[in-house]
Scaffold this motif. Structure first.
Motif, PDB file in Angstrom:
ATOM      1  N   ALA A  81      28.456  70.056  53.889  1.00  0.00           N
ATOM      2  CA  ALA A  81      29.100  69.094  54.791  1.00  0.00           C
ATOM      3  C   ALA A  81      30.020  68.121  54.060  1.00  0.00           C
ATOM      4  O   ALA A  81      31.082  67.773  54.567  1.00  0.00           O
ATOM      5  N   LEU A  82      29.604  67.674  52.879  1.00  0.00           N
ATOM      6  CA  LEU A  82      30.346  66.620  52.170  1.00  0.00           C
ATOM      7  C   LEU A  82      31.137  67.136  50.975  1.00  0.00           C
ATOM      8  O   LEU A  82      31.987  66.409  50.451  1.00  0.00           O
ATOM      9  N   GLY A  83      30.834  68.355  50.522  1.00  0.00           N
ATOM     10  CA  GLY A  83      31.546  68.932  49.395  1.00  0.00           C
ATOM     11  C   GLY A  83      31.031  68.493  48.038  1.00  0.00           C
ATOM     12  O   GLY A  83      31.302  69.132  47.030  1.00  0.00           O
ATOM     13  N   ASP A  84      30.283  67.399  47.980  1.00  0.00           N
ATOM     14  CA  ASP A  84      29.842  66.854  46.697  1.00  0.00           C
ATOM     15  C   ASP A  84      28.572  66.041  46.914  1.00  0.00           C
ATOM     16  O   ASP A  84      28.575  65.059  47.671  1.00  0.00           O
ATOM     17  N   LEU A  85      27.504  66.413  46.244  1.00  0.00           N
ATOM     18  CA  LEU A  85      26.235  65.698  46.376  1.00  0.00           C
ATOM     19  C   LEU A  85      26.324  64.272  45.835  1.00  0.00           C
ATOM     20  O   LEU A  85      25.524  63.415  46.201  1.00  0.00           O
ATOM     21  N   ASP A  86      27.293  64.003  44.976  1.00  0.00           N
ATOM     22  CA  ASP A  86      27.456  62.654  44.438  1.00  0.00           C
ATOM     23  C   ASP A  86      27.945  61.652  45.484  1.00  0.00           C
ATOM     24  O   ASP A  86      27.955  60.442  45.225  1.00  0.00           O
ATOM     25  N   ARG A  87      28.324  62.120  46.673  1.00  0.00           N
ATOM     26  CA  ARG A  87      28.742  61.216  47.745  1.00  0.00           C
ATOM     27  C   ARG A  87      27.550  60.557  48.440  1.00  0.00           C
ATOM     28  O   ARG A  87      27.728  59.610  49.207  1.00  0.00           O
ATOM     29  N   VAL A  88      26.337  61.028  48.165  1.00  0.00           N
ATOM     30  CA  VAL A  88      25.148  60.450  48.795  1.00  0.00           C
ATOM     31  C   VAL A  88      24.943  59.030  48.271  1.00  0.00           C
ATOM     32  O   VAL A  88      24.863  58.813  47.060  1.00  0.00           O
ATOM     33  N   LYS A  89      24.876  58.075  49.210  1.00  0.00           N
ATOM     34  CA  LYS A  89      24.577  56.683  48.861  1.00  0.00           C
ATOM     35  C   LYS A  89      23.091  56.399  49.012  1.00  0.00           C
ATOM     36  O   LYS A  89      22.531  55.612  48.257  1.00  0.00           O
ATOM     37  N   ARG A  90      22.475  57.020  50.022  1.00  0.00           N
ATOM     38  CA  ARG A  90      21.073  56.743  50.316  1.00  0.00           C
ATOM     39  C   ARG A  90      20.492  57.846  51.188  1.00  0.00           C
ATOM     40  O   ARG A  90      21.149  58.329  52.108  1.00  0.00           O
ATOM     41  N   VAL A  91      19.265  58.219  50.903  1.00  0.00           N
ATOM     42  CA  VAL A  91      18.486  59.044  51.816  1.00  0.00           C
ATOM     43  C   VAL A  91      17.819  58.048  52.764  1.00  0.00           C
ATOM     44  O   VAL A  91      17.017  57.219  52.339  1.00  0.00           O
ATOM     45  N   VAL A  92      18.196  58.095  54.038  1.00  0.00           N
ATOM     46  CA  VAL A  92      17.760  57.083  54.999  1.00  0.00           C
ATOM     47  C   VAL A  92      16.423  57.447  55.619  1.00  0.00           C
ATOM     48  O   VAL A  92      15.493  56.640  55.646  1.00  0.00           O
ATOM     49  N   LYS A  93      16.301  58.685  56.120  1.00  0.00           N
ATOM     50  CA  LYS A  93      15.109  59.044  56.914  1.00  0.00           C
ATOM     51  C   LYS A  93      14.850  60.533  56.827  1.00  0.00           C
ATOM     52  O   LYS A  93      15.781  61.342  56.849  1.00  0.00           O
ATOM     53  N   LEU A  94      13.586  60.889  56.710  1.00  0.00           N
ATOM     54  CA  LEU A  94      13.139  62.277  56.843  1.00  0.00           C
ATOM     55  C   LEU A  94      12.164  62.351  58.008  1.00  0.00           C
ATOM     56  O   LEU A  94      11.297  61.485  58.156  1.00  0.00           O
ATOM     57  N   ASN A  95      12.317  63.386  58.825  1.00  0.00           N
ATOM     58  CA  ASN A  95      11.334  63.735  59.843  1.00  0.00           C
ATOM     59  C   ASN A  95      10.775  65.082  59.431  1.00  0.00           C
ATOM     60  O   ASN A  95      11.519  66.058  59.342  1.00  0.00           O
ATOM     61  N   ALA A  96       9.478  65.114  59.158  1.00  0.00           N
ATOM     62  CA  ALA A  96       8.863  66.333  58.643  1.00  0.00           C
ATOM     63  C   ALA A  96       7.800  66.845  59.599  1.00  0.00           C
ATOM     64  O   ALA A  96       7.004  66.073  60.146  1.00  0.00           O
ATOM     65  N   PHE A  97       7.796  68.154  59.762  1.00  0.00           N
ATOM     66  CA  PHE A  97       6.853  68.837  60.636  1.00  0.00           C
ATOM     67  C   PHE A  97       6.078  69.837  59.795  1.00  0.00           C
ATOM     68  O   PHE A  97       6.676  70.664  59.106  1.00  0.00           O
ATOM     69  N   VAL A  98       4.765  69.732  59.841  1.00  0.00           N
ATOM     70  CA  VAL A  98       3.887  70.567  59.022  1.00  0.00           C
ATOM     71  C   VAL A  98       3.063  71.449  59.950  1.00  0.00           C
ATOM     72  O   VAL A  98       2.352  70.960  60.831  1.00  0.00           O
ATOM     73  N   ASN A  99       3.161  72.755  59.747  1.00  0.00           N
ATOM     74  CA  ASN A  99       2.394  73.738  60.508  1.00  0.00           C
ATOM     75  C   ASN A  99       0.924  73.550  60.130  1.00  0.00           C
ATOM     76  O   ASN A  99       0.515  73.894  59.024  1.00  0.00           O
ATOM     77  N   SER A 100       0.127  72.982  61.044  1.00  0.00           N
ATOM     78  CA  SER A 100      -1.204  72.489  60.685  1.00  0.00           C
ATOM     79  C   SER A 100      -2.304  72.988  61.596  1.00  0.00           C
ATOM     80  O   SER A 100      -2.113  73.108  62.808  1.00  0.00           O
ATOM     81  N   ALA A 101      -3.474  73.215  60.979  1.00  0.00           N
ATOM     82  CA  ALA A 101      -4.687  73.439  61.760  1.00  0.00           C
ATOM     83  C   ALA A 101      -5.021  72.132  62.484  1.00  0.00           C
ATOM     84  O   ALA A 101      -4.634  71.054  62.032  1.00  0.00           O
ATOM     85  N   PRO A 102      -5.750  72.207  63.605  1.00  0.00           N
ATOM     86  CA  PRO A 102      -6.054  70.993  64.368  1.00  0.00           C
ATOM     87  C   PRO A 102      -6.751  69.900  63.556  1.00  0.00           C
ATOM     88  O   PRO A 102      -6.541  68.717  63.809  1.00  0.00           O
ATOM     89  N   ASP A 103      -7.546  70.277  62.570  1.00  0.00           N
ATOM     90  CA  ASP A 103      -8.289  69.279  61.797  1.00  0.00           C
ATOM     91  C   ASP A 103      -7.638  68.943  60.456  1.00  0.00           C
ATOM     92  O   ASP A 103      -8.204  68.191  59.662  1.00  0.00           O
ATOM     93  N   PHE A 104      -6.429  69.448  60.194  1.00  0.00           N
ATOM     94  CA  PHE A 104      -5.736  69.152  58.939  1.00  0.00           C
ATOM     95  C   PHE A 104      -5.111  67.755  59.028  1.00  0.00           C
ATOM     96  O   PHE A 104      -4.398  67.449  59.984  1.00  0.00           O
ATOM     97  N   ILE A 105      -5.390  66.902  58.051  1.00  0.00           N
ATOM     98  CA  ILE A 105      -4.925  65.511  58.123  1.00  0.00           C
ATOM     99  C   ILE A 105      -4.079  65.090  56.920  1.00  0.00           C
ATOM    100  O   ILE A 105      -3.755  63.909  56.779  1.00  0.00           O
TER     101      ILE A 105
END
Length: 153
Positions: A81-105
């Protein structure tokens, strides 16, 4: 010639893969102002899904490796998207989804596989807000999916 970020990744033994194309009706990234919104990147390495349900057939260490691969795939989308990873100023937010068993915490421990890599590569600019959510299933049976918001210059 690779930039500072790609050199750092290379020193960690990581080469940025080509960004993958969407598999449905969405775009991989959207730029809004100085933010890059990255669609969910699943745990795929070399075209092969890293599968597993945490707490059933995958442990925390396997989940961390899958989350780390999601981060590598996020790097690929940033570069596309940006052509250069050095253009990153900040990682603002991650939303992560983990394939989990019902009792995995231990979703937060799993997602540290991605968070730790962002901090290792970007230092304080890699520290981010985050959600780590357990879900019943993910596309292709992958172990982890992560989307991101990146501020860039």
């Amino acid at each position: 010639m690779s930039g500072t970020v790609e050199s750092k990744l290379a020193s960690l033994g990581i080469s940025v893969p080509a960004a993958t194309a969407p598999v449905a009706n969405y775009v991989p990234t959207v730029i809004s102002g100085n933010q890059l919104w990255i669609s969910g990147q699943v745990s795929i390495a070399d075209g092969k899904p890293i599968t597993g349900k945490l707490g059933v057939d995958a442990d925390v260490e396997a989940g961390k490796a899958a989350a780390r691969q999601c981060a590598i795939n996020i790097f690929a989308q940033i570069k596309a998207a940006l052509g250069d990873l050095d253009r990153v100023k900040r990682v603002v937010k991650l939303n992560a989804f983990v394939n989990s068993a019902p009792d995995f915490i231990d979703q937060p421990k799993v997602v540290n596989g991605a968070s730790d890599l962002f901090v290792e590569v970007f230092g304080d600019a890699g520290r981010h807000a985050r959600s780590a959510v357990g879900v019943a299933a993910l596309p292709l049976g992958v172990a982890v999916e992560i989307d991101a918001v990146i501020e860039f210059a």
